[in-house]
Design a protein around this motif. Structure first.
Motif, PDB file in Angstrom:
ATOM      1  N   VAL A 230       1.038  -1.183  -0.073  1.00 12.27           N
ATOM      2  CA  VAL A 230       0.028  -0.040   0.016  1.00 12.27           C
ATOM      3  C   VAL A 230       0.817   1.283  -0.113  1.00 12.27           C
ATOM      4  N   THR A 238      -4.053   1.595  -2.828  1.00 14.33           N
ATOM      5  CA  THR A 238      -4.072   0.331  -2.605  1.00 14.33           C
ATOM      6  C   THR A 238      -3.908  -0.334  -4.000  1.00 14.33           C
ATOM      7  N   THR A 265       4.086  -0.898   5.972  1.00 15.75           N
ATOM      8  CA  THR A 265       2.852  -2.058   6.181  1.00 15.75           C
ATOM      9  C   THR A 265       3.276  -3.196   7.098  1.00 15.75           C
ATOM     10  N   ILE A 270      -1.631  -3.462   8.376  1.00 13.93           N
ATOM     11  CA  ILE A 270      -2.625  -3.758   7.291  1.00 13.93           C
ATOM     12  C   ILE A 270      -3.349  -4.944   7.556  1.00 13.93           C
ATOM     13  N   ARG A 375      -9.120   6.407   0.870  1.00 12.87           N
ATOM     14  CA  ARG A 375      -8.480   5.303   0.549  1.00 12.87           C
ATOM     15  C   ARG A 375      -7.498   4.727   1.575  1.00 12.87           C
ATOM     16  N   GLY A 376      -7.362   3.355   1.307  1.00 10.01           N
ATOM     17  CA  GLY A 376      -6.351   2.828   2.216  1.00 10.01           C
ATOM     18  C   GLY A 376      -7.265   1.280   2.575  1.00 10.01           C
ATOM     19  N   THR A 377      -6.335   0.885   3.755  1.00  7.30           N
ATOM     20  CA  THR A 377      -6.975  -0.509   4.502  1.00  7.30           C
ATOM     21  C   THR A 377      -6.199  -0.495   5.671  1.00  7.30           C
ATOM     22  N   TYR A 381      -4.966   5.130   6.247  1.00  7.09           N
ATOM     23  CA  TYR A 381      -5.846   5.688   5.345  1.00  7.09           C
ATOM     24  C   TYR A 381      -5.290   7.041   4.979  1.00  7.09           C
TER      25      TYR A 381
END
Length: 462
Positions: A230, A238, A265, A270, A375-377, A381
């Motif tokens: 990411v 992503t 990450t 994540i 956006r992101g995970t 974000y």
């Protein structure tokens, strides 16, 4: 001045900071007539400054303090015990118990077949080490390959080799010429892709771009492709479905090593110990740091696959590289204790279980006219800020400077939250709290950001 526990010398910290401290990536002139922010202590997801004001750390230091600020005593005890036993020894032709134990632990958490761990002092060193390792791996196999391919806007570190791989022109150009030879391909930002484009079409567009770049560089000269699972810089990009499967296939086709830069990450952020596991990247090398110790110590690691390690494990072959503090016993003891805490508290699992809840909370900010995208995970974000939410028009460089540095950075700090107003790509606010953060902190992030970004909307004329 009366001495305190956090200032036992009684030094005038404010004046001394202005007289002697050179802060990183900081416009020092900004503090000529303004006070330097001095953070004195932390607790959970919060920090406290020298005036006693509390701040929610919605950036986890620099995407690093996974366990938050509440484990200093436990981790400190591990450091103290190691100090008493062996305060330092090198890993240059020697080993010591903690580096062996930590390497074994990391290998057990890493993707299958990645069993060899080389320690560094941090993220930039890990990236430098990976590039040198990739070059030497190919040399050991009778090939001369030296080139690296990174992605546009990606940040990989500040040392000269890592900076060369970085795709942010503004921080590269002051130090050019850089280390040869690096090229960059498109990143996975889909925010302004054509309307109606499918996920499959976007993935193919990106893979075609990478393949064309490999051919234009001459595949036989390319040592490695390096990508964050990411991407941080530009705002938590992503990967689309099938992307890393395709990248892996292209690398295999052309004999190129695939490096997953997991400095940010890695270690739970994540929702897995490594994002390479979650996205099934199957890298040849992983770079890591930050969350390895929750930033309680300056330690990083390069994790190599069995294939990459093989040429260096027989005969007189040697990876001709090393750093004084790589695998430092006290740093290794701290990292081991950090991982123990993360396992005990099940933090990677917690992130995976609550990421949708966190995202849904943040999604409330999409109602603001200045917010164009979320956006992101995991716990990683970004909110992209826009001048016009109907067209998603972005800001000019001058407008972004005024918005981010002239208003948001200071206003967010005043409002009691630490996150990052970033313009390494289009303007974004990055949000990456400690992995111990709960719904209370999610709500607090949205409340404060909602107020401040509402002010920003009015400032830009919404």
């Amino acid at each position: 001045m009366t001495a305190t526990a956090s200032n036992p010398t009684g030094l005038d910290l404010q004046q001394a900071a202005k007289d002697h401290l050179w802060m990183h990536f900081t416009r020092m002139g900004a503090y000529r007539d303004a006070p330097v922010p001095i953070i004195e202590r932390g607790e959970g997801s919060y920090l406290y400054d020298s005036a006693g004001k509390r701040y929610l750390d919605a950036l986890a230091g620099l995407f690093a303090v996974q366990v938050g600020y509440g484990y200093g005593e436990e981790i400190g005890a591990a450091a103290h015990a190691q100090m008493r036993e062996l305060p330092y020894y090198t890993n240059w032709s020697y080993a010591h118990p903690r580096s062996i134990e930590l390497a074994t632990k990391i290998a057990g958490l890493a993707p299958e077949g990645m069993n060899r761990v080389f320690f560094t002092s941090g993220g930039s060193e890990s990236v430098e080490s990976a590039w040198k390792l990739a070059r030497q791996f190919h040399t050991a196999n009778g090939e001369r390959r030296w080139k690296a391919i990174g992605r546009d806007v990606a940040y990989h570190g500040s040392s000269l080799g890592a900076l060369s791989i970085t795709g942010v022109a503004g921080i590269r150009s002051p130090f050019e010429p850089l280390v040869p030879q690096v090229s960059h391909v498109r990143n996975t930002n889909r925010f302004r892709r054509p309307a109606g484009e499918t996920e499959e079409q976007f993935t193919q567009f990106l893979l075609d771009d990478l393949e064309q770049r490999i051919w234009s560089e001459d595949p036989s000269t390319v040592a490695m492709v390096i990508m964050e699972p990411v991407q941080n810089s530009g705002g938590a990009f992503t990967p689309p479905a099938g992307y890393f499967e395709g990248v892996r296939a292209l690398c295999d086709e052309h004999g190129i090593l695939l490096v997953a830069d997991e400095v940010i990450t890695g270690f739970g952020r994540i929702g897995d110990w490594f994002a390479s596991n979650r996205f099934d990247i199957k890298p040849d090398i992983i770079t890591s740091a930050k969350g390895l110790s929750s930033a309680y110590a300056s330690i990083g690691a390069v994790i190599a696959s069995d294939k990459v390690a093989a040429p260096f494990l027989e005969g007189t072959a040697m990876y001709t590289h090393g750093v004084t503090f790589g695998g430092h016993p006290v740093q290794a003891a701290i990292a081991l204790k950090n991982i123990e805490i993360m396992e005990r508290e099940q933090l990677p699992q917690k992130v995976r279980a609550t990421e949708d809840q966190f995202r849904a909370t943040l999604a409330q900010l999409l109602d603001l006219p200045i917010v164009g995208d979320l956006r992101g995970t995991g716990y990683f974000y970004a909110l992209e800020l826009v001048k016009d939410s109907e067209t998603n028009a972005t800001f000019s460089d001058e407008e972004a400077e005024k918005l981010l540095r002239g208003f948001l950075s200071e206003r967010l700090y005043d409002a009691g939250i630490i996150c990052r107003a970033d313009d390494r790509g289009d303007p974004v606010v990055q949000i990456s709290p400690p992995l111990v953060a709960e719904q209370q902190q999610f709500d607090e992030i949205v409340t404060i950001l909602g107020e401040v970004l509402g002010e920003a909307s009015r400032l830009v004329g919404h």
